[in-house]
Scaffold this motif. Structure first.
Motif, PDB file in Angstrom:
ATOM      1  N   MET A   1       0.841  -1.197   0.000  1.00  0.00           N
ATOM      2  CA  MET A   1       0.000   0.000   0.000  1.00  0.00           C
ATOM      3  C   MET A   1       0.878   1.250   0.000  1.00  0.00           C
ATOM      4  SD  MET A   1      -3.098   0.699   2.628  1.00  0.00           S
ATOM      5  CE  MET A   1      -2.902   2.003   3.797  1.00  0.00           C
ATOM      6  N   ARG A   2       0.462   2.210  -0.843  1.00  0.00           N
ATOM      7  CA  ARG A   2       1.181   3.485  -0.904  1.00  0.00           C
ATOM      8  C   ARG A   2       0.439   4.510  -0.065  1.00  0.00           C
ATOM      9  NH1 ARG A   2       4.637   4.459  -5.240  1.00  0.00           N
ATOM     10  NH2 ARG A   2       4.771   2.716  -6.692  1.00  0.00           N
ATOM     11  N   LEU A   3       1.165   5.157   0.821  1.00  0.00           N
ATOM     12  CA  LEU A   3       0.493   6.171   1.650  1.00  0.00           C
ATOM     13  C   LEU A   3      -0.016   7.339   0.802  1.00  0.00           C
ATOM     14  CD1 LEU A   3       2.315   6.448   5.094  1.00  0.00           C
ATOM     15  CD2 LEU A   3      -0.005   5.702   4.593  1.00  0.00           C
ATOM     16  N   SER A   4       0.642   7.598  -0.336  1.00  0.00           N
ATOM     17  CA  SER A   4       0.190   8.713  -1.178  1.00  0.00           C
ATOM     18  C   SER A   4      -1.151   8.415  -1.843  1.00  0.00           C
ATOM     19  CB  SER A   4       1.226   9.024  -2.259  1.00  0.00           C
ATOM     20  OG  SER A   4       1.269   7.959  -3.190  1.00  0.00           O
ATOM     21  N   LYS A   5      -1.528   7.138  -1.896  1.00  0.00           N
ATOM     22  CA  LYS A   5      -2.733   6.754  -2.636  1.00  0.00           C
ATOM     23  C   LYS A   5      -3.927   6.444  -1.734  1.00  0.00           C
ATOM     24  CE  LYS A   5      -1.215   6.529  -7.012  1.00  0.00           C
ATOM     25  NZ  LYS A   5       0.135   7.081  -6.830  1.00  0.00           N
ATOM     26  N   THR A   6      -3.709   6.237  -0.447  1.00  0.00           N
ATOM     27  CA  THR A   6      -4.826   5.865   0.417  1.00  0.00           C
ATOM     28  C   THR A   6      -5.517   7.123   0.958  1.00  0.00           C
ATOM     29  OG1 THR A   6      -5.440   4.909   2.545  1.00  0.00           O
ATOM     30  CG2 THR A   6      -3.151   5.516   2.300  1.00  0.00           C
ATOM     31  N   PHE A   7      -6.823   7.006   1.246  1.00  0.00           N
ATOM     32  CA  PHE A   7      -7.537   8.172   1.788  1.00  0.00           C
ATOM     33  C   PHE A   7      -7.226   8.391   3.265  1.00  0.00           C
ATOM     34  CE2 PHE A   7     -10.470   4.753   2.886  1.00  0.00           C
ATOM     35  CZ  PHE A   7     -10.935   5.128   4.140  1.00  0.00           C
ATOM     36  N   ILE A   8      -6.700   7.354   3.935  1.00  0.00           N
ATOM     37  CA  ILE A   8      -6.484   7.525   5.376  1.00  0.00           C
ATOM     38  C   ILE A   8      -5.271   8.409   5.648  1.00  0.00           C
ATOM     39  CG2 ILE A   8      -7.625   5.424   6.169  1.00  0.00           C
ATOM     40  CD1 ILE A   8      -4.729   4.217   6.345  1.00  0.00           C
ATOM     41  N   LYS A   9      -5.325   9.074   6.779  1.00  0.00           N
ATOM     42  CA  LYS A   9      -4.228   9.945   7.211  1.00  0.00           C
ATOM     43  C   LYS A   9      -4.045   9.736   8.699  1.00  0.00           C
ATOM     44  CE  LYS A   9      -4.692  14.028   4.230  1.00  0.00           C
ATOM     45  NZ  LYS A   9      -5.744  13.568   3.321  1.00  0.00           N
ATOM     46  N   THR A  10      -2.826   9.913   9.165  1.00  0.00           N
ATOM     47  CA  THR A  10      -2.665   9.938  10.616  1.00  0.00           C
ATOM     48  C   THR A  10      -3.178  11.291  11.108  1.00  0.00           C
ATOM     49  OG1 THR A  10      -0.431  10.792  10.388  1.00  0.00           O
ATOM     50  CG2 THR A  10      -0.664   8.403  10.607  1.00  0.00           C
ATOM     51  N   LEU A  11      -3.682  11.292  12.331  1.00  0.00           N
ATOM     52  CA  LEU A  11      -4.304  12.508  12.871  1.00  0.00           C
ATOM     53  C   LEU A  11      -3.545  12.965  14.115  1.00  0.00           C
ATOM     54  CD1 LEU A  11      -7.996  11.229  12.737  1.00  0.00           C
ATOM     55  CD2 LEU A  11      -6.800  12.557  10.982  1.00  0.00           C
ATOM     56  N   ARG A  12      -3.465  14.278  14.257  1.00  0.00           N
ATOM     57  CA  ARG A  12      -2.794  14.817  15.431  1.00  0.00           C
ATOM     58  C   ARG A  12      -3.612  14.569  16.704  1.00  0.00           C
ATOM     59  NH1 ARG A  12       1.536  18.124  14.188  1.00  0.00           N
ATOM     60  NH2 ARG A  12       0.714  18.615  12.149  1.00  0.00           N
ATOM     61  N   GLU A  13      -4.943  14.663  16.545  1.00  0.00           N
ATOM     62  CA  GLU A  13      -5.824  14.540  17.709  1.00  0.00           C
ATOM     63  C   GLU A  13      -6.737  13.327  17.565  1.00  0.00           C
ATOM     64  OE1 GLU A  13      -5.783  16.738  20.183  1.00  0.00           O
ATOM     65  OE2 GLU A  13      -4.505  18.274  19.247  1.00  0.00           O
ATOM     66  N   ALA A  14      -7.009  12.703  18.698  1.00  0.00           N
ATOM     67  CA  ALA A  14      -8.026  11.655  18.720  1.00  0.00           C
ATOM     68  C   ALA A  14      -9.391  12.338  18.853  1.00  0.00           C
ATOM     69  CB  ALA A  14      -7.775  10.741  19.903  1.00  0.00           C
ATOM     70  N   PRO A  15     -10.492  11.615  18.564  1.00  0.00           N
ATOM     71  CA  PRO A  15     -11.809  12.222  18.797  1.00  0.00           C
ATOM     72  C   PRO A  15     -11.907  12.716  20.243  1.00  0.00           C
ATOM     73  CG  PRO A  15     -12.025  10.109  17.693  1.00  0.00           C
ATOM     74  CD  PRO A  15     -10.582  10.246  18.051  1.00  0.00           C
ATOM     75  N   LYS A  16     -12.550  13.848  20.424  1.00  0.00           N
ATOM     76  CA  LYS A  16     -12.576  14.503  21.755  1.00  0.00           C
ATOM     77  C   LYS A  16     -13.123  13.618  22.858  1.00  0.00           C
ATOM     78  CE  LYS A  16     -12.649  19.369  20.677  1.00  0.00           C
ATOM     79  NZ  LYS A  16     -12.650  19.090  19.213  1.00  0.00           N
ATOM     80  N   ASP A  17     -14.132  12.833  22.536  1.00  0.00           N
ATOM     81  CA  ASP A  17     -14.779  12.031  23.582  1.00  0.00           C
ATOM     82  C   ASP A  17     -14.152  10.642  23.711  1.00  0.00           C
ATOM     83  OD1 ASP A  17     -15.570  11.199  21.105  1.00  0.00           O
ATOM     84  OD2 ASP A  17     -17.670  10.926  21.630  1.00  0.00           O
ATOM     85  N   GLU A  18     -13.009  10.414  23.062  1.00  0.00           N
ATOM     86  CA  GLU A  18     -12.390   9.079  23.134  1.00  0.00           C
ATOM     87  C   GLU A  18     -11.513   9.005  24.386  1.00  0.00           C
ATOM     88  OE1 GLU A  18     -12.552   6.036  20.861  1.00  0.00           O
ATOM     89  OE2 GLU A  18     -12.108   5.678  22.956  1.00  0.00           O
ATOM     90  N   VAL A  19     -11.962   8.248  25.380  1.00  0.00           N
ATOM     91  CA  VAL A  19     -11.207   8.216  26.629  1.00  0.00           C
ATOM     92  C   VAL A  19     -10.240   7.036  26.715  1.00  0.00           C
ATOM     93  CG1 VAL A  19     -12.799   9.563  28.028  1.00  0.00           C
ATOM     94  CG2 VAL A  19     -13.174   7.108  27.795  1.00  0.00           C
ATOM     95  N   ALA A  20     -10.445   6.021  25.852  1.00  0.00           N
ATOM     96  CA  ALA A  20      -9.581   4.835  25.927  1.00  0.00           C
ATOM     97  C   ALA A  20      -8.347   5.031  25.054  1.00  0.00           C
ATOM     98  CB  ALA A  20     -10.345   3.598  25.449  1.00  0.00           C
TER      99      ALA A  20
END
Ligand code: ATP
Ligand code: MG
Length: 407
Positions: A1-20
């Motif tokens: 898999m090429r990172l340039s071709k996938t729609f996913i991205k790493t994110l700086r922040e997790a969802p606000k309500d994600e406590v785990a």
């Protein structure tokens, strides 16, 4: 898999309500997307991990003669009324829904009833037994608290196996086989040394059922183990009376937190009787079928393994279930050209970071995503005719020959 071709991205922040932590890391690293509390979407990397977990389980179950099916998630209430389990008093986590044409359906929290009922069509004689039938299926449970990321979903993936026998002895023999198979599965998943078969409450005709518990500080359960971990109890059965039965002393046990990753039950006639699953014996008598059931929380396992090995930089997958074995980075014109060559023919093993980004950014994502080995090709490594291989688990780097990578 090429990172340039996938729609996913790493994110700086997790969802606000994600406590785990598992939910936060898996979201940031692009494995899952949170819809609502306890309700997640699985993205390409997440699907890959789930499929690898499923394949290990599938291989081991098929090796002991189990057959895979896929049952419906929508449930006929009549079957559950026959066992008394459609009532919200009896089972307090039902999701129920209405048919446009009138009437209620359930969304399966588990499958004992429909499985038992389905097998009535196929079991009539002792010659039809034993049978071992399993599935990977979405379960729906209206859990009161869903704050453990993918470890406690309101919609989650379970492997459920059901066995059907002519006798209790035959059930006992198969039950022991499943115990050995479960040990192999948890070993292959990389958590064999921290996962134990425990004595738990909820045995139906015997005092105990068995659970598989993985030691984990954020686990929701409490277990007690002795020095050589040969005896492990869930909190609810760790009583003076039970200890006396095992000739054990409470002082010899250590208390730890753990997460339940599986369980096994001897059901005997619990479902075959109310649902009338019978067979004709060799002496031409009608008998109820003996049953066992054996669960593994597939999506919970992904969360448990994520929690278990993660460090301050991100996820750390055991090799057997990592979405890819290598995270490839080329540096400089020559390095990038060599990386392109290396990638060809190894697309299934390599997550190729071919994005236009700084090496430092790529290295940070490699760590967050938790791929077991980072491979860097640069002018410097090429000067020696080698690549730099860094283990995610211990951070150790070494220069290796290109041809050593794919042996
Ligand atoms: P728990 O005590 O954690 O609620 P359970 O006793 O309800 O578990 P079972 O009904 O036996 O669990 O389900 C089989 C397996 O499915 C469990 O061992 C666990 O690994 C997994 N599981 C159960 N509930 C959930 C959930 N809400 N989300 C994810 N996995 C789950
Ligand atoms: Mg439960």
């Amino acid at each position: 898999m090429r990172l340039s071709k996938t729609f996913i991205k790493t994110l700086r922040e997790a969802p606000k309500d994600e406590v785990a932590r598992n939910g936060a890391l898996l979201s940031r690293a692009g494995y899952i997307h949170k819809e609502l509390a306890g309700i997640y979407d699985y993205l390409p990397l997440g699907v890959s991990v789930i499929e690898k977990i499923k394949n290990i389980i599938r291989e081991e179950l098929n090796a002991i003669g189990c057959e895979e099916v896929q049952m419906s998630a929508l449930q006929n209430p009549e079957l559950w009324e026959a066992t008394g389990r459609f009532s919200d008093q009896e089972v307090d986590i039902w999701f129920k829904t209405e048919l446009a044409s009138g009437g209620t359906l359930g969304l399966a929290p588990t499958h004992e009833e429909p499985m038992t009922n389905m097998l009535k069509t196929y079991i009539s004689s002792y010659k039809d037994l034993p049978l071992y039938v399993y599935q990977f299926q979405t379960k729906f449970r209206n859990e009161l608290r869903a704050k453990s990321g993918v470890m406690r979903g309101r919609e989650f993936l379970m492997k459920d196996l059901y066995s059907f026998h002519t006798s209790e002895d035959d059930l006992d023999i198969f039950y022991e086989k499943v115990e050995k198979t479960y040990a192999r599965i948890f070993n292959r998943l990389g958590i064999g040394d921290s996962t134990f078969k425990t004595f738990a409450s909820g045995g139906i005709f015997s005092k105990f059922s068995h659970e598989y518990q993985t030691i984990l500080p954020v686990g929701e359960d409490t277990i007690y183990y002795n020095a050589d971990k040969s005896l492990v109890f869930n909190k609810e059965v760790f009583t003076d009376e039970v200890l006396a039965e095992f000739n054990a002393n409470a002082n010899d046990f250590t208390e730890v937190k753990a997460a339940e990753v599986g369980n096994i039950f001897k059901l005997k006639h619990k479902y075959s009787k109310p649902l009338n699953l019978k067979y004709t014996s060799e002496s031409n008598q009608e008998q109820y079928v003996y049953m066992g059931c054996y669960g593994i929380g597939v999506s919970r396992l992904m969360g448990v393994i994520a929690e278990k090995f993660a460090d301050e930089k991100g996820l750390v997958w055991p090799e057997e279930i990592a979405p890819f074995k290598y995270y490839l980075v080329g540096i400089g014109e020559k390095g990038i050209a060599e990386a392109e060559k290396l990638y060809k023919g190894h697309e299934n093993e390599i997550l190729f970071d071919d994005r236009e980004a700084r090496p430092g950014e790529k290295f940070a994502d490699a760590e967050l995503i938790g791929i077991p080995y980072r491979v860097v090709i640069s002018d410097k490594t090429l000067a020696e005719g080698k690549v730099e291989l860094t283990s995610r688990r211990d951070g150790e780097s070494k220069l290796v020959d290109l041809k050593e990578l794919f042996v």
